[in-house]
Design a protein around this motif. Sequence first.
Motif, PDB file in Angstrom:
ATOM      1  N   ASP A  94      39.461  20.454  33.787  1.00 31.00           N
ATOM      2  CA  ASP A  94      41.020  20.997  33.330  1.00 31.00           C
ATOM      3  C   ASP A  94      41.371  22.911  32.844  1.00 31.00           C
ATOM      4  O   ASP A  94      41.025  23.262  32.172  1.00 31.00           O
ATOM      5  CB  ASP A  94      42.074  20.594  32.339  1.00 31.00           C
ATOM      6  CG  ASP A  94      43.296  20.347  32.712  1.00 31.00           C
ATOM      7  OD1 ASP A  94      44.020  20.992  33.669  1.00 31.00           O
ATOM      8  OD2 ASP A  94      43.966  20.452  31.490  1.00 31.00           O
ATOM      9  N   THR A  95      41.412  23.047  34.511  1.00 34.14           N
ATOM     10  CA  THR A  95      40.902  25.158  34.171  1.00 34.14           C
ATOM     11  C   THR A  95      41.702  25.251  35.357  1.00 34.14           C
ATOM     12  O   THR A  95      42.386  24.200  36.394  1.00 34.14           O
ATOM     13  CB  THR A  95      39.427  25.323  34.501  1.00 34.14           C
ATOM     14  OG1 THR A  95      39.381  25.151  35.857  1.00 34.14           O
ATOM     15  CG2 THR A  95      38.724  25.212  33.493  1.00 34.14           C
ATOM     16  N   SER A 382      39.583  28.271  31.788  1.00 38.99           N
ATOM     17  CA  SER A 382      38.592  29.189  32.928  1.00 38.99           C
ATOM     18  C   SER A 382      38.183  30.111  32.788  1.00 38.99           C
ATOM     19  O   SER A 382      37.036  30.355  33.121  1.00 38.99           O
ATOM     20  CB  SER A 382      39.138  29.649  33.939  1.00 38.99           C
ATOM     21  OG  SER A 382      40.417  28.652  34.486  1.00 38.99           O
ATOM     22  N   ILE A 383      38.198  30.747  31.521  1.00 40.58           N
ATOM     23  CA  ILE A 383      37.186  31.803  30.988  1.00 40.58           C
ATOM     24  C   ILE A 383      36.214  31.759  30.247  1.00 40.58           C
ATOM     25  O   ILE A 383      34.914  31.327  29.967  1.00 40.58           O
ATOM     26  CB  ILE A 383      38.201  33.255  30.236  1.00 40.58           C
ATOM     27  CG1 ILE A 383      39.079  33.442  30.741  1.00 40.58           C
ATOM     28  CG2 ILE A 383      37.036  33.496  29.258  1.00 40.58           C
ATOM     29  CD1 ILE A 383      40.370  34.353  30.172  1.00 40.58           C
ATOM     30  N   TRP A 389      35.795  36.464  36.735  1.00 37.56           N
ATOM     31  CA  TRP A 389      35.859  37.000  37.946  1.00 37.56           C
ATOM     32  C   TRP A 389      37.386  36.409  38.587  1.00 37.56           C
ATOM     33  O   TRP A 389      37.329  37.333  39.062  1.00 37.56           O
ATOM     34  CB  TRP A 389      34.920  37.636  38.567  1.00 37.56           C
ATOM     35  CG  TRP A 389      33.472  38.277  37.766  1.00 37.56           C
ATOM     36  CD1 TRP A 389      33.449  38.862  38.171  1.00 37.56           C
ATOM     37  CD2 TRP A 389      32.599  37.593  36.969  1.00 37.56           C
ATOM     38  NE1 TRP A 389      32.104  39.443  37.157  1.00 37.56           N
ATOM     39  CE2 TRP A 389      31.988  38.732  36.033  1.00 37.56           C
ATOM     40  CE3 TRP A 389      32.443  36.659  36.452  1.00 37.56           C
ATOM     41  CZ2 TRP A 389      30.905  38.211  34.961  1.00 37.56           C
ATOM     42  CZ3 TRP A 389      31.467  36.371  35.318  1.00 37.56           C
ATOM     43  CH2 TRP A 389      30.441  37.591  35.182  1.00 37.56           C
ATOM     44  N   ASP A 390      37.946  35.872  37.929  1.00 43.82           N
ATOM     45  CA  ASP A 390      38.771  34.565  39.044  1.00 43.82           C
ATOM     46  C   ASP A 390      40.065  36.175  38.408  1.00 43.82           C
ATOM     47  O   ASP A 390      41.484  35.651  38.058  1.00 43.82           O
ATOM     48  CB  ASP A 390      39.097  33.155  38.733  1.00 43.82           C
ATOM     49  CG  ASP A 390      39.978  32.539  39.453  1.00 43.82           C
ATOM     50  OD1 ASP A 390      41.049  33.371  40.246  1.00 43.82           O
ATOM     51  OD2 ASP A 390      40.234  31.647  39.301  1.00 43.82           O
ATOM     52  N   GLU A 391      40.354  37.332  39.335  1.00 43.68           N
ATOM     53  CA  GLU A 391      41.846  38.259  38.630  1.00 43.68           C
ATOM     54  C   GLU A 391      42.738  37.583  39.460  1.00 43.68           C
ATOM     55  O   GLU A 391      44.112  38.041  38.893  1.00 43.68           O
ATOM     56  CB  GLU A 391      41.317  39.415  39.381  1.00 43.68           C
ATOM     57  CG  GLU A 391      40.390  39.666  38.496  1.00 43.68           C
ATOM     58  CD  GLU A 391      39.976  41.499  38.778  1.00 43.68           C
ATOM     59  OE1 GLU A 391      40.740  42.255  39.181  1.00 43.68           O
ATOM     60  OE2 GLU A 391      39.280  41.765  38.850  1.00 43.68           O
ATOM     61  N   PRO A 394      45.974  35.656  35.082  1.00 37.97           N
ATOM     62  CA  PRO A 394      46.521  36.958  34.098  1.00 37.97           C
ATOM     63  C   PRO A 394      45.545  36.976  33.146  1.00 37.97           C
ATOM     64  O   PRO A 394      45.676  38.156  32.575  1.00 37.97           O
ATOM     65  CB  PRO A 394      47.283  36.224  33.666  1.00 37.97           C
ATOM     66  CG  PRO A 394      48.525  34.833  34.857  1.00 37.97           C
ATOM     67  CD  PRO A 394      46.627  34.433  35.514  1.00 37.97           C
ATOM     68  N   PHE A 395      44.890  36.261  31.937  1.00 44.63           N
ATOM     69  CA  PHE A 395      43.808  36.235  31.250  1.00 44.63           C
ATOM     70  C   PHE A 395      42.537  36.598  31.610  1.00 44.63           C
ATOM     71  O   PHE A 395      41.882  37.623  30.639  1.00 44.63           O
ATOM     72  CB  PHE A 395      43.638  35.535  30.531  1.00 44.63           C
ATOM     73  CG  PHE A 395      44.751  34.567  29.642  1.00 44.63           C
ATOM     74  CD1 PHE A 395      45.176  34.577  28.577  1.00 44.63           C
ATOM     75  CD2 PHE A 395      46.029  33.490  30.420  1.00 44.63           C
ATOM     76  CE1 PHE A 395      46.634  34.214  27.748  1.00 44.63           C
ATOM     77  CE2 PHE A 395      46.991  33.077  29.930  1.00 44.63           C
ATOM     78  CZ  PHE A 395      46.798  33.623  28.199  1.00 44.63           C
ATOM     79  N   VAL A 396      41.658  37.335  32.714  1.00 42.87           N
ATOM     80  CA  VAL A 396      41.212  38.180  33.474  1.00 42.87           C
ATOM     81  C   VAL A 396      41.838  39.231  33.702  1.00 42.87           C
ATOM     82  O   VAL A 396      40.897  40.560  33.452  1.00 42.87           O
ATOM     83  CB  VAL A 396      40.512  36.909  34.718  1.00 42.87           C
ATOM     84  CG1 VAL A 396      39.859  37.708  35.020  1.00 42.87           C
ATOM     85  CG2 VAL A 396      40.084  35.983  33.667  1.00 42.87           C
TER      86      VAL A 396
END
Length: 415
Positions: A94-95, A382-383, A389-391, A394-396
Amino acid sequence: MPIVEMERRQVVVIGAGPSGAIAAALLKRKGHDVLIIERQHFPRFSIGESLLSHCIDFIEEAGMLDAVQAAGFQVKTGAAFAWGERYSAFDFSDTFSNGKPTTFQVQRGEFDKLLADQAAQQGVEIRYGETIVGVDFKGETRYLHVRRENGSEYHLKAKFVLDASGYGRVLPRLLDLEAPSNFPVRQAVFTHVEDRIEHPGFDRTKILITTHPTQRDIWFWTIPFSNGRCSVGVVAAKEHFDGRDADLDACLRGFIDETPSLSGVLHNAVWDTPARTIGGYSANVKALHGPGFALLGNAAEFLDPVFSSGVTIAMRSASMAAGLLDRQLKGQTVDWQTEFAAPLKRGVDTFRCYVEGWYAGTFQDVIFHPDSSPDIRRMISSILAGYAWDERNPFVSEPKRRLRMLSEICASEPV
């Protein structure tokens, strides 16, 4: 003067760990001549046993996934965090990034040997028990001075060198590339135990990260394996160990005894393996590449073990470097700064932001906050799964601002 033999190779990879094995396999699959020089013999001990989901992308790319899936490693579905009575779990299924939903928790000796053996089966030559003792990178060709275990020596002449030597940091040492880390000096004390965990709240498919009840910059990892054993460790600033680390076993168990939520989980554990320690592990370099070489994984930079990002960064750098080097060896123009160093660093800096936030307590407040929205939790998950690296996330793309915003919300609504 004795005559020192000279051997010519297209690509030399220093180190047969995960980044070296994957980079070498990817290049071999593209038809290039690749030689790995490895100082140790496998299997050998290494820390970094809890893989992130993003690792599976690179294992699959290198044609090694079937072998890893068949090896019987513990499936990992996410990460769980505990602090006192608080508990927060994140599932990699669940990301925000919709990456690989599961990964593995591995005993690194077996895992690293499996990847190296897979690279060898694909045609990569690996020479174990050989050490790089000198280099000459001043001209157009890379020269490596290699010493065998029997004391004999030879020279390698290579078109390109990838340093995947991990904590050995061969090229940073020999080329004066080492730079101080801006992280405080921290130390880890760790061991493997027969865990015998019966605690109803413990999930063997997740790494458990436990915060010390009163000193939030002290944390513990508990990584369950498929054979009924666990890796257990404590990480803290070096001063927390003053007067405690003369007896490493007593030191580790003493910290755990101070943490009821973890001591309860490990109540039945059999402490059958002497504890080890590693300190001052955070590292940095002046440059990630130069004429005819590039640095992969921990040979370049290591942040901190808290989010298990080390192997992910190593594998990501291996995949990126192998793709660029394939193009370069085929005569194409490659810009290692804009296509390798800069994009790799963006993901590393994302991890860095959350590592710093962890020790400052702000990211811990976010993780343990009871009312975080499902969308925010998916972005954080996700992080934690390695997709730094998934820009699109927003948290990346703006980690400092987003973390500051969330920590301010948590401060106004105390955990």
